[in-house]
Write a protein that holds these residues in place. Structure first.
Motif, PDB file in Angstrom:
ATOM      1  N   TYR A  70      71.520  28.928  13.513  1.00  0.00           N
ATOM      2  CA  TYR A  70      71.781  28.874  12.071  1.00  0.00           C
ATOM      3  C   TYR A  70      70.618  29.500  11.293  1.00  0.00           C
ATOM      4  CZ  TYR A  70      72.206  27.006   7.359  1.00  0.00           C
ATOM      5  OH  TYR A  70      72.260  26.886   6.008  1.00  0.00           O
ATOM      6  N   LEU A  71      69.390  29.078  11.656  1.00  0.00           N
ATOM      7  CA  LEU A  71      68.227  29.577  10.920  1.00  0.00           C
ATOM      8  C   LEU A  71      68.015  31.062  11.154  1.00  0.00           C
ATOM      9  CD1 LEU A  71      65.712  26.614  11.332  1.00  0.00           C
ATOM     10  CD2 LEU A  71      67.025  27.259   9.308  1.00  0.00           C
ATOM     11  N   THR A  72      68.332  31.531  12.380  1.00  0.00           N
ATOM     12  CA  THR A  72      68.194  32.958  12.655  1.00  0.00           C
ATOM     13  C   THR A  72      69.128  33.745  11.769  1.00  0.00           C
ATOM     14  OG1 THR A  72      67.707  32.395  14.931  1.00  0.00           O
ATOM     15  CG2 THR A  72      68.250  34.688  14.486  1.00  0.00           C
ATOM     16  N   ARG A  73      70.340  33.219  11.607  1.00  0.00           N
ATOM     17  CA  ARG A  73      71.290  33.904  10.725  1.00  0.00           C
ATOM     18  C   ARG A  73      70.783  33.941   9.292  1.00  0.00           C
ATOM     19  NH1 ARG A  73      75.175  31.357  13.710  1.00  0.00           N
ATOM     20  NH2 ARG A  73      75.475  29.693  12.206  1.00  0.00           N
ATOM     21  N   GLN A  74      69.995  32.923   8.937  1.00  0.00           N
ATOM     22  CA  GLN A  74      69.476  32.868   7.571  1.00  0.00           C
ATOM     23  C   GLN A  74      68.242  33.750   7.406  1.00  0.00           C
ATOM     24  OE1 GLN A  74      71.117  31.270   5.195  1.00  0.00           O
ATOM     25  NE2 GLN A  74      72.618  30.634   6.700  1.00  0.00           N
ATOM     26  N   GLY A  75      67.854  34.456   8.464  1.00  0.00           N
ATOM     27  CA  GLY A  75      66.761  35.400   8.337  1.00  0.00           C
ATOM     28  C   GLY A  75      65.413  34.871   8.809  1.00  0.00           C
ATOM     29  N   PHE A  76      65.398  33.679   9.390  1.00  0.00           N
ATOM     30  CA  PHE A  76      64.139  33.164   9.927  1.00  0.00           C
ATOM     31  C   PHE A  76      63.956  33.624  11.362  1.00  0.00           C
ATOM     32  CE2 PHE A  76      65.387  30.052   6.684  1.00  0.00           C
ATOM     33  CZ  PHE A  76      64.227  30.000   5.932  1.00  0.00           C
ATOM     34  N   VAL A  77      62.714  33.611  11.809  1.00  0.00           N
ATOM     35  CA  VAL A  77      62.437  33.900  13.203  1.00  0.00           C
ATOM     36  C   VAL A  77      62.115  32.552  13.861  1.00  0.00           C
ATOM     37  CG1 VAL A  77      60.947  35.129  14.790  1.00  0.00           C
ATOM     38  CG2 VAL A  77      61.553  36.149  12.589  1.00  0.00           C
ATOM     39  N   VAL A  78      62.940  32.173  14.812  1.00  0.00           N
ATOM     40  CA  VAL A  78      62.831  30.817  15.346  1.00  0.00           C
ATOM     41  C   VAL A  78      62.403  30.834  16.803  1.00  0.00           C
ATOM     42  CG1 VAL A  78      64.034  28.632  15.656  1.00  0.00           C
ATOM     43  CG2 VAL A  78      64.691  30.146  13.792  1.00  0.00           C
ATOM     44  N   GLU A  79      61.416  29.987  17.119  1.00  0.00           N
ATOM     45  CA  GLU A  79      61.068  29.767  18.517  1.00  0.00           C
ATOM     46  C   GLU A  79      61.315  28.298  18.801  1.00  0.00           C
ATOM     47  OE1 GLU A  79      57.373  31.925  20.152  1.00  0.00           O
ATOM     48  OE2 GLU A  79      57.151  31.927  17.965  1.00  0.00           O
ATOM     49  N   THR A  80      61.730  28.014  20.023  1.00  0.00           N
ATOM     50  CA  THR A  80      62.017  26.607  20.313  1.00  0.00           C
ATOM     51  C   THR A  80      61.141  26.120  21.459  1.00  0.00           C
ATOM     52  OG1 THR A  80      63.778  27.242  21.816  1.00  0.00           O
ATOM     53  CG2 THR A  80      64.414  26.746  19.573  1.00  0.00           C
ATOM     54  N   ALA A  81      60.876  24.822  21.433  1.00  0.00           N
ATOM     55  CA  ALA A  81      60.154  24.183  22.541  1.00  0.00           C
ATOM     56  C   ALA A  81      60.870  22.877  22.828  1.00  0.00           C
ATOM     57  CB  ALA A  81      58.707  23.932  22.140  1.00  0.00           C
ATOM     58  N   LEU A  82      61.070  22.610  24.109  1.00  0.00           N
ATOM     59  CA  LEU A  82      61.857  21.430  24.465  1.00  0.00           C
ATOM     60  C   LEU A  82      60.996  20.200  24.729  1.00  0.00           C
ATOM     61  CD1 LEU A  82      64.510  23.155  26.742  1.00  0.00           C
ATOM     62  CD2 LEU A  82      64.854  22.277  24.448  1.00  0.00           C
ATOM     63  N   THR A  83      59.689  20.403  24.863  1.00  0.00           N
ATOM     64  CA  THR A  83      58.798  19.261  25.079  1.00  0.00           C
ATOM     65  C   THR A  83      57.615  19.375  24.123  1.00  0.00           C
ATOM     66  OG1 THR A  83      57.446  20.414  26.702  1.00  0.00           O
ATOM     67  CG2 THR A  83      59.357  19.235  27.551  1.00  0.00           C
ATOM     68  N   GLY A  84      56.904  18.267  23.971  1.00  0.00           N
ATOM     69  CA  GLY A  84      55.726  18.255  23.107  1.00  0.00           C
ATOM     70  C   GLY A  84      54.673  19.222  23.607  1.00  0.00           C
ATOM     71  N   GLU A  85      54.496  19.246  24.926  1.00  0.00           N
ATOM     72  CA  GLU A  85      53.486  20.109  25.536  1.00  0.00           C
ATOM     73  C   GLU A  85      53.760  21.581  25.220  1.00  0.00           C
ATOM     74  OE1 GLU A  85      49.989  20.275  27.046  1.00  0.00           O
ATOM     75  OE2 GLU A  85      51.068  18.352  26.975  1.00  0.00           O
ATOM     76  N   GLN A  86      55.029  21.939  25.443  1.00  0.00           N
ATOM     77  CA  GLN A  86      55.454  23.307  25.121  1.00  0.00           C
ATOM     78  C   GLN A  86      55.230  23.596  23.651  1.00  0.00           C
ATOM     79  OE1 GLN A  86      59.520  24.421  25.883  1.00  0.00           O
ATOM     80  NE2 GLN A  86      59.356  23.738  28.001  1.00  0.00           N
ATOM     81  N   GLY A  87      55.579  22.603  22.838  1.00  0.00           N
ATOM     82  CA  GLY A  87      55.463  22.756  21.391  1.00  0.00           C
ATOM     83  C   GLY A  87      54.047  23.123  20.995  1.00  0.00           C
ATOM     84  N   VAL A  88      53.083  22.396  21.523  1.00  0.00           N
ATOM     85  CA  VAL A  88      51.673  22.645  21.200  1.00  0.00           C
ATOM     86  C   VAL A  88      51.309  24.078  21.554  1.00  0.00           C
ATOM     87  CG1 VAL A  88      49.300  22.060  21.818  1.00  0.00           C
ATOM     88  CG2 VAL A  88      50.985  20.241  21.457  1.00  0.00           C
ATOM     89  N   LYS A  89      51.732  24.503  22.729  1.00  0.00           N
ATOM     90  CA  LYS A  89      51.424  25.860  23.209  1.00  0.00           C
ATOM     91  C   LYS A  89      52.014  26.918  22.285  1.00  0.00           C
ATOM     92  CE  LYS A  89      50.387  26.248  28.040  1.00  0.00           C
ATOM     93  NZ  LYS A  89      50.105  24.842  28.369  1.00  0.00           N
ATOM     94  N   VAL A  90      53.325  26.736  22.007  1.00  0.00           N
ATOM     95  CA  VAL A  90      54.015  27.743  21.202  1.00  0.00           C
ATOM     96  C   VAL A  90      53.409  27.819  19.805  1.00  0.00           C
ATOM     97  CG1 VAL A  90      56.227  28.362  20.138  1.00  0.00           C
ATOM     98  CG2 VAL A  90      56.167  27.518  22.490  1.00  0.00           C
TER      99      VAL A  90
END
Lengths: 130, 640
Positions: free
Chosen positions: B534-554
């Motif tokens: 949805y957000l990509t369609r709205q023109g945002f660039v989205v990255e996802t992380a499925l865990t907290g650890e990944q989140g911190v890295k990204v």
């Protein structure tokens, strides 16, 4: 101060008993119900502070029970947490839309469920006690 | 209709041309012969007249010319009136002297005594005048038209020859007569032609009626009227054609009826199959739900005992509890896999296809596995160089990578090596997962992607799992219209390979885009997918992380403009992560939105969240919140 009273609703006696064990040992008063109908009766009679409600139950399922709880003025203010084996996002969304305050998927961990219940009674929680 | 018209025209033109041709030939022959006959008639009439008239004219001359010219004139005029072709009558003597001529009669008061003496010098005329037999030759008439001259010598009773009568006979009447005959022939021809045309038109209409009937029926048949038949009783080839047509229509109707029946049956079968398939998926989902309930009691009690709810736990018991808990985890994993398989069965229409960075997705999966399996895991990640964005569903592809790597880890001894390698090929990116594990016997290679299949059933006990991982991999790649290849040598190792196409659109290079960048940290892949697309369609660039650890890295790596954080994460508390981000001066400026199914707004905001959203999220409301938060904070991207 009276301990908070929690109504546990599940058609599986083993699940009821494990919840009973975990919650009562953590200092909560626990009342169990094994069907949706029993839940409605005990919710009015026992005036619990929180209801842990299963979804997949014979005869009256959790959805219907939840709806009736919310329709009854005497029980509509009691926070309900759904505890279900259905882990699909659409079920979670439905549960929260129908008025539940949280959605816990089975099989839950002992610490997880206690923490979530605590969060409801804790600071900022919906059932925060004075 | 054009066909019929042209056919009719052809018949008419042919018949008309035929009739006209015959008439023309007829008329020309007729014209020539009647012209000849008329000419001969004129000549014969002229000769006969000359022979008969010569005597009386000569006698009239002898008798009356000198004494009673009027009488002579009247006699000759009466005689010449008998043959209108004769235009001039003259009387000569044998010396060629002209004695009288009919042209003088025009002058009623002509005096014969005063006539000038004219002597002909024409040799042929002179010879004819002196001869005793009639002679004739062609000449020109006084108007310059064609004519002929007849010279008839007059022989008196006792053989004396004094005069000859010369007649000039004109062909002038020939033209008139020929013209009259020509008119007759022409009129007749025109009448015949008209009659012929009428007959041709009637004939064409008559003979084309069956064709028109056939055309009409064929057209009705083509238009879908299968009952269209032709009734023709012409007794000729058209009737045969109509009969054949009717047979064809019968066959067609029968075939179509058969086809329709088959179609209905097929549709029915298709419906049943789909129903069965849905039932199977439902069953799969239901079974996994049912399996969860007994697990709840097992897990709950095991953890209750382990946590000392039932009194102190002895060391030996604790060891047993660890085993129980580990196996509960395994069962839960399998149930999860069953569910995700039943979800994946939905197929290609559920894919969220777009351009994405495969190396970022791969990195997340590798990191998550390293966390799950501990640092002893010998897993190497070769991210390749200069990789383009690829086109696919990033969430599904991450599932593929996770399953392939989990599979490799499962079948590789602890001293083995596992490698995930990305490589740029022509127009696509190759992903290869290799291990130095037990390998797969060649005979089994074709079946490893089947559901619930495992190489030799005894390995199920040794290696666990339900044999759904690779089936899921193939299913996801099939939905992407991609193939997976496997090369394996027993005892040496296995390599799985697949490719993804290079993304084509300009938007396929999210890193280069100027859109606001958002990192989404949530353990629910479905939620991630929905919100991110949805957000990509709205023109945002989205990255996802499925865990907290990944989140911190990204977050540390891409330094986004905003973070959307789930309160409940599998490996850590969302609030812990929030506090960590706010403590770190490199990330403390990034606004964080916390989303949760729990009502803890106050705590969230105290910890530094810019906004607190309660799940389920309304996508529109989420976007509004994001826009508001972004407009309230200065753009952080690119300032580091």
């Amino acid at each position: 101060m009276m301990p908070a009273k929690i109504l546990v609703v599940d058609d599986e006696p083993d699940v009821c008993s494990v919840l009973h064990l975990l919650l009562s040992r953590s200092g909560y008063g626990v009342v169990a119900a094994s069907s949706g109908m029993e839940c409605l009766v005990k919710a009015r009679g026992e005036r619990p502070d929180l209801i842990l409600l299963d979804i997949m139950m014979p005869e009256m399922d959790g959805w219907e029970t939840l709806k009736l709880l919310k329709l009854d003025g005497a029980t509509s203010q009691i926070p309900v947490v759904i505890v279900s084996a259905r882990a699909e996002p659409k079920d979670k969304i439905r549960g929260l839309q129908e008025g539940a305050v949280d959605y816990i998927t089975k099989p839950f961990g002992a610490r997880e469920i206690l923490e979530r219940v605590e969060a409801i009674f804790g600071p900022g929680g919906v059932a925060e006690r004075a | 209709m054009a066909m019929v018209r042209s056919l009719r025209l052809k018949v008419i033109v042919t018949v008309a041309a035929l009739v006209a041709g015959v008439l023309a030939a007829n008329a020309s022959v007729l014209a020539v012969t009647s012209h000849r006959r008329l000419r001969r008639d004129i000549e014969q009439r002229g000769l006969a007249y000359a022979a008969l008239a010569a005597g009386p004219i000569a006698q009239a001359y002898q008798t009356y010319y000198a004494s009673g010219y009027g009488k002579f004139r009247e006699l000759v005029m009466r005689l010449t009136a008998l043959n209108p072709d004769v235009v001039e009558v003259a009387i000569y003597d044998t010396q060629g002297r002209l004695l009288a001529q009919s042209s003088e009669f025009a002058d009623a008061v002509f005096d014969p005594g005063k006539r000038r003496t004219v002597v002909t010098r024409d040799g042929r005329l002179l010879r004819a005048l002196q001869g005793l037999t009639p002679t004739q030759w062609p000449d020109a008439d006084p108007d310059g038209g064609r004519a002929f001259v007849v010279v008839v010598p007059h022989v008196e009773e006792w053989g004396r020859h004094r005069y000859s009568v010369v007649f000039s006979v004109s062909y002038a009447s020939l033209r008139r007569a020929t013209l009259a005959v020509a008119w007759q022939i022409g009129g007749l021809a025109a009448a015949s032609l008209t009659l012929g045309l009428l007959i041709a038109v009637a004939l064409a209409a008559q003979s084309l009626r069956p064709v028109e009937a056939l055309t009409g029926s064929a057209r009705a048949l083509a238009g879908g009227d299968l009952r269209s038949r032709i009734r023709l009783e012409t007794g000729d080839e058209f009737e045969l054609l109509a009969h054949a047509f009717n047979q064809m229509a019968d066959r067609l109707a029968a075939t179509i009826a058969d086809l329709e029946k088959t179609n209905v049956a097929l549709n029915q079968m298709n419906l049943e199959l789909r129903q069965l398939d849905r039932m199977k998926s439902d069953l799969l989902a239901n079974v996994s739900h049912e399996l969860r309930t007994p697990l709840t009691a097992i897990r709950g009690y095991a953890e209750a005992i382990d946590d000392g709810f039932l009194g102190p736990v002895e060391a030996g018991h604790r060891e047993a509890l660890v085993v129980v808990k580990r196996n509960v985890e395994r069962l839960m994993g399998m149930i999860e896999q069953l569910l995700s398989y039943s979800r994946a069965e939905v197929g290609a229409q559920e894919l969220d296809l777009r351009g994405f960075r495969i190396e970022a997705v791969a990195e997340q999966v590798v990191e998550a596995l390293k966390v799950a399996h501990g640092r002893t895991l010998n897993l190497h990640f070769d991210r390749g160089t200069g990789l383009p964005s690829v086109y696919g569903d990033p969430v599904r592809i991450s599932q593929v990578l996770e399953n392939l790597l989990t599979n490799a880890i499962k079948f590789t001894p602890s001293d083995g090596r596992i490698e995930l390698r990305l490589r740029r090929l022509e127009g696509e990116v190759e992903v290869a997962v290799s291990d130095t594990g037990i390998g797969i016997p060649p005979a089994e290679l074709g079946r490893i992607f089947d559901r619930f299949y495992q190489v030799d059933s005894s390995s199920t006990r040794r290696y666990g799992g339900m044999g759904l991982g690779l089936a899921l991999v193939r299913q996801i790649l099939q939905a992407h219209r991609r193939r997976i290849d496997v090369v394996s040598t027993p005892g040496v190792g296995t390599t799985f390979r697949f490719t993804l196409p290079e993304a084509e659109e300009a938007g396929a290079e999210p890193e280069l885009e100027q859109g606001r960048r958002i990192v989404l940290v949530d353990d629910d892949p479905t939620f991630c997918q929905t919100v991110s697309s949805y957000l990509t369609r709205q023109g945002f660039v989205v990255e996802t992380a499925l865990t907290g650890e990944q989140g911190v890295k990204v977050i540390a790596g891409s330094h986004p403009d905003l973070v959307l954080l789930d309160r409940l994460l599998p490996d850590c508390d969302g609030f812990d992560l929030l506090a960590r981000l706010k403590r770190d001066e490199r990330t403390c400026a990034i606004p964080v939105l916390v989303a949760s199914i729990r009502q803890e707004r106050a705590l969230g905001l105290r910890l530094g969240a810019s906004a607190y959203l309660v799940k389920p999220l309304e996508l529109e409301a989420l976007r509004a919140e994001i826009e508001q938060t972004l407009s309230a904070s200065p753009r952080s991207g690119g300032t580091e």
